[in-house]
Scaffold this motif. Structure first.
Motif, mmCIF file in Angstrom:
data_model
loop_
_atom_site.group_PDB
_atom_site.id
_atom_site.type_symbol
_atom_site.label_atom_id
_atom_site.label_comp_id
_atom_site.label_asym_id
_atom_site.label_seq_id
_atom_site.Cartn_x
_atom_site.Cartn_y
_atom_site.Cartn_z
ATOM 1 N N ARG A 1 0.819 -1.223 0.000
ATOM 2 C CA ARG A 1 0.000 0.000 0.000
ATOM 3 C C ARG A 1 0.848 1.265 0.000
ATOM 4 N N ARG B 1 -2.940 1.589 -5.880
ATOM 5 C CA ARG B 1 -3.967 0.549 -5.757
ATOM 6 C C ARG B 1 -4.162 -0.270 -7.028
ATOM 7 N N ARG C 1 -4.053 -3.658 -5.045
ATOM 8 C CA ARG C 1 -5.089 -3.712 -4.008
ATOM 9 C C ARG C 1 -5.430 -5.163 -3.650
ATOM 10 N N ARG D 1 -4.786 -7.023 -0.065
ATOM 11 C CA ARG D 1 -5.941 -7.627 0.594
ATOM 12 C C ARG D 1 -5.705 -9.107 0.915
#
Length: 162
Positions: free
Chosen positions: A86, A91, A112, A116
Motif C-alpha cells: 500500500r 492501488r 489492491r 488484501r
C-alpha cells in the motif's frame, strides 16, 4: 488468464488458495503468466539486482528504500507485506508475483488485491518477488525472515560474484 497450454509449473495447485480467496471481480483481473511473460517481467525487475554467489539478491551491495527483519517487527508478516504494498504501489498498479522457483507460475494482480490477500500470497511460497510495473518497485519477501523494498535499477546488474 492464459490458456492452460501456455502455462508452466509442476505445482500450479500451490496457487489454489490464493486464487480461491479472490472475489469474482479480482479473479477476472488475475492473470497466470506464460513462461515467456514471466521471464520478461523477471528480466525487467528481479534480474536487474545484483546477486550473491548463492543466487539471492545482494541487498548489502545495492540501494533499497526499506528493509524489515520480521523478527524485529510487532506486526505479523502478512500485515507488514500488505502495508509495504500500500505504501509503495498504487492501488491499481499491476503487480507481478514471482515465486522462488519455476514450479509455481507467476501471477499478475492489481496491488489492491495483493495487499488484501497478503496472507495467501505469503502462504504460497517461502520466497516471493512482487514487481510493480508502473512504479518500477520490487518488494522481496525472503524465507519468512525479511521484507525488502527497492526501486528497480534502469539496467541489469553485473553477473554474480564468484
Amino acid at each position: 488468464m492464459t490458456p492452460a497450454t501456455d502455462q508452466y509449473g509442476t505445482f500450479r495447485q500451490r496457487l489454489d488458495d490464493l486464487l480461491g480467496s479472490l472475489s469474482a471481480e479480482e479473479r477476472a483481473e488475475a492473470m497466470l503468466l506464460t513462461r515467456a511473460e514471466s521471464d520478461h517481467f523477471y528480466d525487467m525487475g528481479v534480474a536487474r539486482f545484483p546477486v550473491t554467489r548463492w543466487q539471492g539478491l545482494d541487498w548489502d551491495n545495492c540501494a533499497h528504500l526499506a528493509q524489515y527483519v520480521l523478527a524485529d517487527q510487532a506486526d505479523p508478516e502478512d500485515i507488514l507485506l500488505a502495508r509495504s504494498v500500500r505504501k509503495y504501489m498504487s492501488r491499481d498498479s499491476l503487480v507481478v508475483l514471482t515465486w522462488g522457483n519455476l514450479t509455481i507460475p507467476s501471477v499478475a494482480l492489481p496491488a489492491r488485491s495483493v495487499a488484501r490477500h497478503a496472507d495467501e500470497v505469503i502462504a504460497t511460497s517461502d520466497d516471493i518477488w512482487l514487481f510493480a510495473i508502473d512504479e518500477m518497485i520490487l518488494i522481496e519477501y525472503w524465507h519468512h525472515d525479511r521484507v525488502t523494498i527497492a526501486r528497480v535499477p534502469e539496467s541489469a546488474a553485473p553477473p554474480a560474484r564468484r
